[in-house]
Design a protein around this motif. Structure first.
Motif, PDB file in Angstrom:
ATOM      1  N   ALA A   1       0.839  -1.204   0.000  1.00 24.26           N
ATOM      2  CA  ALA A   1       0.000   0.000   0.000  1.00 24.26           C
ATOM      3  C   ALA A   1       0.872   1.251   0.000  1.00 24.26           C
ATOM      4  O   ALA A   1       0.607   2.213  -0.734  1.00 24.26           O
ATOM      5  CB  ALA A   1      -0.924  -0.006   1.212  1.00 24.26           C
ATOM      6  N   TYR A   2       1.914   1.240   0.798  1.00 22.49           N
ATOM      7  CA  TYR A   2       2.825   2.382   0.851  1.00 22.49           C
ATOM      8  C   TYR A   2       3.552   2.563  -0.479  1.00 22.49           C
ATOM      9  O   TYR A   2       3.646   3.689  -1.000  1.00 22.49           O
ATOM     10  CB  TYR A   2       3.836   2.197   1.980  1.00 22.49           C
TER      11      TYR A   2
ATOM     12  N   ALA B   1      -3.335  10.033  -2.310  1.00 20.11           N
ATOM     13  CA  ALA B   1      -4.029  10.205  -1.039  1.00 20.11           C
ATOM     14  C   ALA B   1      -4.770   8.926  -0.643  1.00 20.11           C
ATOM     15  O   ALA B   1      -4.744   8.525   0.528  1.00 20.11           O
ATOM     16  CB  ALA B   1      -5.005  11.373  -1.130  1.00 20.11           C
ATOM     17  N   LYS B   2      -5.407   8.292  -1.610  1.00 23.66           N
ATOM     18  CA  LYS B   2      -6.174   7.080  -1.329  1.00 23.66           C
ATOM     19  C   LYS B   2      -5.283   5.971  -0.783  1.00 23.66           C
ATOM     20  O   LYS B   2      -5.590   5.326   0.220  1.00 23.66           O
ATOM     21  CB  LYS B   2      -6.872   6.613  -2.605  1.00 23.66           C
TER      22      LYS B   2
ATOM     23  N   ALA C   1      -2.242   2.865   3.593  1.00 22.90           N
ATOM     24  CA  ALA C   1      -0.967   2.484   4.199  1.00 22.90           C
ATOM     25  C   ALA C   1      -0.932   2.870   5.675  1.00 22.90           C
ATOM     26  O   ALA C   1      -0.503   2.086   6.534  1.00 22.90           O
ATOM     27  CB  ALA C   1       0.183   3.152   3.459  1.00 22.90           C
ATOM     28  N   ILE C   2      -1.385   4.087   5.995  1.00 24.25           N
ATOM     29  CA  ILE C   2      -1.406   4.540   7.388  1.00 24.25           C
ATOM     30  C   ILE C   2      -2.338   3.657   8.213  1.00 24.25           C
ATOM     31  O   ILE C   2      -2.036   3.301   9.359  1.00 24.25           O
ATOM     32  CB  ILE C   2      -1.838   6.017   7.475  1.00 24.25           C
TER      33      ILE C   2
ATOM     34  N   LYS D   1       9.256   4.550  10.743  1.00 24.67           N
ATOM     35  CA  LYS D   1      10.318   4.285   9.765  1.00 24.67           C
ATOM     36  C   LYS D   1      10.152   5.147   8.521  1.00 24.67           C
ATOM     37  O   LYS D   1      11.136   5.631   7.939  1.00 24.67           O
ATOM     38  CB  LYS D   1      10.316   2.810   9.389  1.00 24.67           C
ATOM     39  N   PHE D   2       8.910   5.365   8.099  1.00 24.06           N
ATOM     40  CA  PHE D   2       8.644   6.112   6.864  1.00 24.06           C
ATOM     41  C   PHE D   2       8.084   7.515   7.140  1.00 24.06           C
ATOM     42  O   PHE D   2       7.531   8.153   6.243  1.00 24.06           O
ATOM     43  CB  PHE D   2       7.666   5.347   5.988  1.00 24.06           C
ATOM     44  N   TYR D   3       8.242   7.996   8.364  1.00 24.12           N
ATOM     45  CA  TYR D   3       7.600   9.244   8.765  1.00 24.12           C
ATOM     46  C   TYR D   3       8.003  10.427   7.885  1.00 24.12           C
ATOM     47  O   TYR D   3       7.163  11.238   7.477  1.00 24.12           O
ATOM     48  CB  TYR D   3       7.922   9.564  10.227  1.00 24.12           C
TER      49      TYR D   3
END
Length: 218
Positions: free
Chosen positions: A9-10, A26-27, A32-33, A43-45
């Motif tokens: 998803a990310y 955005a979707k 992912a969030i 990790k991906f912040y």
């Protein structure tokens, strides 16, 4: 596996971001969030922060605000330098689109989310100045009394807030509403030159008005 699904998803969100498709970005970022663990989000912040900032720049304000709410909500209990930028951007875009009540409510929620006092104070100052600029004295006064005063007892700093409120009140026809607070601050501080210019001006104007009233009473 679950890990692969979350990472997919990310990665899809990043692909759409790089291709310029902000709607699908955005979707998939939302998904992912939703699916990632807190550890994975941290990790991906920085990447999340960059993408959300880009959404704001592309005028996808509703998406940016919604994703910020979700991301900060899931990472409420962690310390991360990128959280401050996310919060600041949320406030800026919320105020720019006249969603001030939503911005206030969101900042209120962050008081439990490991932001330091200086960050919370700066956040409420952004909102306070917005209300001052747009001549909304009732809302500005409420932010001062219920939020700003809770995060600072520094009289020099408070002099700036009260000075701005007094100036706006005078411009709106009530020149004495904040006189007691102005005089209290003015008397209590030792170094008058460090007071906010608004406070010095309003105290001086109040003193001139007192002299004029005394003269006129003869």
């Amino acid at each position: 596996t679950a890990d692969a699904k979350r990472n997919a998803a990310y990665n899809i969100a990043v692909l759409f971001y790089e291709s310029g498709n902000v709607g699908l970005t955005a979707k998939w970022l939302d998904r992912a969030i939703e699916e990632m663990t807190t550890t994975e989000l941290v990790k991906f912040y920085e990447s999340f922060n960059s993408i959300i900032s880009e959404l704001f720049l592309r005028q996808r304000v509703a998406d940016g605000m919604s994703l910020t709410q979700k991301l900060l909500g899931k990472t409420c209990g962690i310390n991360n330098k990128n959280k401050e930028k996310l919060l600041k951007n949320y406030i800026v875009m919320g105020l720019a689109t006249r969603n001030d009540s939503k911005a206030v409510a969101f900042v209120d929620q962050q008081s439990k989310c490991r932001f330091n006092n200086s960050t919370m104070l700066a956040s409420y100052e952004q909102i306070f100045d917005y209300y001052i600029d747009f001549k909304q004295i009732t809302n500005a006064d409420k932010i001062y009394r219920e939020r700003l005063s809770a995060y600072t007892k520094n009289l020099y700093r408070k002099s700036e807030y009260v000075g701005k409120l007094a100036k706006l009140s005078r411009e709106q026809g009530n020149s004495s509403r904040y006189n007691n607070e102005l005089n209290y601050i003015y008397r209590r501080v030792k170094n008058k030159k460090n007071l906010a210019i608004e406070t010095i001006d309003e105290v001086a104007l109040a003193e001139v008005a007192d002299v004029e009233r005394a003269v006129n009473s003869f």
